[in-house]
Motif scaffolding. Sequence first.
Motif, PDB file in Angstrom:
ATOM      1  N   GLU A 193      24.347 -35.832 -26.217  1.00  0.00           N
ATOM      2  CA  GLU A 193      25.065 -35.996 -24.935  1.00  0.00           C
ATOM      3  C   GLU A 193      26.540 -35.666 -25.160  1.00  0.00           C
ATOM      4  O   GLU A 193      27.134 -36.134 -26.129  1.00  0.00           O
ATOM      5  CB  GLU A 193      24.888 -37.455 -24.463  1.00  0.00           C
ATOM      6  CG  GLU A 193      25.756 -37.892 -23.309  1.00  0.00           C
ATOM      7  CD  GLU A 193      25.472 -37.123 -22.026  1.00  0.00           C
ATOM      8  OE1 GLU A 193      24.366 -37.241 -21.481  1.00  0.00           O
ATOM      9  OE2 GLU A 193      26.379 -36.388 -21.580  1.00  0.00           O
ATOM     10  N   ASP A 194      27.103 -34.869 -24.266  1.00  0.00           N
ATOM     11  CA  ASP A 194      28.501 -34.458 -24.439  1.00  0.00           C
ATOM     12  C   ASP A 194      29.489 -35.337 -23.680  1.00  0.00           C
ATOM     13  O   ASP A 194      30.683 -35.312 -23.967  1.00  0.00           O
ATOM     14  CB  ASP A 194      28.688 -32.993 -24.021  1.00  0.00           C
ATOM     15  CG  ASP A 194      28.383 -32.775 -22.544  1.00  0.00           C
ATOM     16  OD1 ASP A 194      27.308 -33.234 -22.095  1.00  0.00           O
ATOM     17  OD2 ASP A 194      29.204 -32.158 -21.840  1.00  0.00           O
ATOM     18  N   GLN A 209      22.909 -30.371 -19.737  1.00  0.00           N
ATOM     19  CA  GLN A 209      24.153 -29.593 -19.691  1.00  0.00           C
ATOM     20  C   GLN A 209      25.082 -30.025 -20.819  1.00  0.00           C
ATOM     21  O   GLN A 209      25.685 -31.105 -20.776  1.00  0.00           O
ATOM     22  CB  GLN A 209      24.842 -29.780 -18.345  1.00  0.00           C
ATOM     23  CG  GLN A 209      24.068 -29.124 -17.205  1.00  0.00           C
ATOM     24  CD  GLN A 209      24.708 -29.395 -15.861  1.00  0.00           C
ATOM     25  OE1 GLN A 209      24.577 -30.469 -15.317  1.00  0.00           O
ATOM     26  NE2 GLN A 209      25.422 -28.410 -15.348  1.00  0.00           N
ATOM     27  N   MET A 210      25.171 -29.186 -21.846  1.00  0.00           N
ATOM     28  CA  MET A 210      26.052 -29.454 -22.982  1.00  0.00           C
ATOM     29  C   MET A 210      26.674 -28.142 -23.446  1.00  0.00           C
ATOM     30  O   MET A 210      26.088 -27.070 -23.259  1.00  0.00           O
ATOM     31  CB  MET A 210      25.246 -30.066 -24.150  1.00  0.00           C
ATOM     32  CG  MET A 210      24.763 -31.487 -23.907  1.00  0.00           C
ATOM     33  SD  MET A 210      24.028 -32.222 -25.394  1.00  0.00           S
ATOM     34  CE  MET A 210      22.484 -31.312 -25.496  1.00  0.00           C
ATOM     35  N   LYS A 265      20.059 -38.829 -14.193  1.00  0.00           N
ATOM     36  CA  LYS A 265      21.335 -39.539 -14.266  1.00  0.00           C
ATOM     37  C   LYS A 265      21.781 -39.893 -12.848  1.00  0.00           C
ATOM     38  O   LYS A 265      21.516 -39.127 -11.924  1.00  0.00           O
ATOM     39  CB  LYS A 265      22.392 -38.649 -14.915  1.00  0.00           C
ATOM     40  CG  LYS A 265      22.145 -38.357 -16.367  1.00  0.00           C
ATOM     41  CD  LYS A 265      23.322 -37.508 -16.831  1.00  0.00           C
ATOM     42  CE  LYS A 265      23.194 -37.115 -18.269  1.00  0.00           C
ATOM     43  NZ  LYS A 265      24.349 -36.302 -18.678  1.00  0.00           N
ATOM     44  N   ASP A 296      20.472 -34.597 -23.293  1.00  0.00           N
ATOM     45  CA  ASP A 296      21.164 -34.159 -22.090  1.00  0.00           C
ATOM     46  C   ASP A 296      20.891 -32.666 -21.922  1.00  0.00           C
ATOM     47  O   ASP A 296      20.642 -31.946 -22.887  1.00  0.00           O
ATOM     48  CB  ASP A 296      22.673 -34.420 -22.260  1.00  0.00           C
ATOM     49  CG  ASP A 296      23.486 -33.986 -21.047  1.00  0.00           C
ATOM     50  OD1 ASP A 296      22.977 -34.073 -19.902  1.00  0.00           O
ATOM     51  OD2 ASP A 296      24.647 -33.562 -21.239  1.00  0.00           O
TER      52      ASP A 296
HETATM   53 MN    MN Z   1      26.317 -32.991 -20.218  1.00  0.00          MN
END
Ligand code: MN
Length: 131
Positions: free
Chosen positions: A19-20, A65-66, A115, A63
Motif C-alpha cells: 500500500e502506498d 493503485q501504486m 476502500k 492495493d
Molecule cells: Mn494506492
Amino acid sequence: MKSDRVKRGQASATILLAEDNEDTVITISEYLTINGYHVIVAPNGKEAIEMAQKEQPDLILMDIQMPVMDGLEAIHRIRAIPDIQHIPIIALTAMAMPGDEERCLEAGADTYISKPVGIHTLLTAVEKQLQ
Ligand code: MN
C-alpha cells in the motif's frame, strides 16, 4: 473472538500489506496488529514481490493503485512465481475505479475489498483466506 483466533493458530500469521498511502498503511496495520497479526509493509508492487519472496507471508493485502508497479501487475507476476504463487491475495480496490474488482480476480486475486476498509470487513476477509 481473539481467543478463537489464537486457538486456530492464525493470530501469529504474517500479513504483507502492499500500500502506498501512509494513512491507509497506519489504519490497516493497526486493525491487524491489535488482532494479533504480524504486519510487514511494502510501498509498491515491485517491493511487494521482493518482500513476499524473502518473508513468505501467509497472506497478501494488495492495493491496486501504486507507483513503480501497480497491484494488478504485481498480482499477475506473483501468480507466476513458484515459491509465492500459492499465497492468498486480497486486493484493495477503490470504488472510484469501476471494473477494478473484475480485473483483480482476472489477475489472480482470491478476493477483494473496497476502500475505505472497515475493520470488520477486513478481519472477516483475512480470516476466511487464512483458513
Ligand atoms: Mn494506492
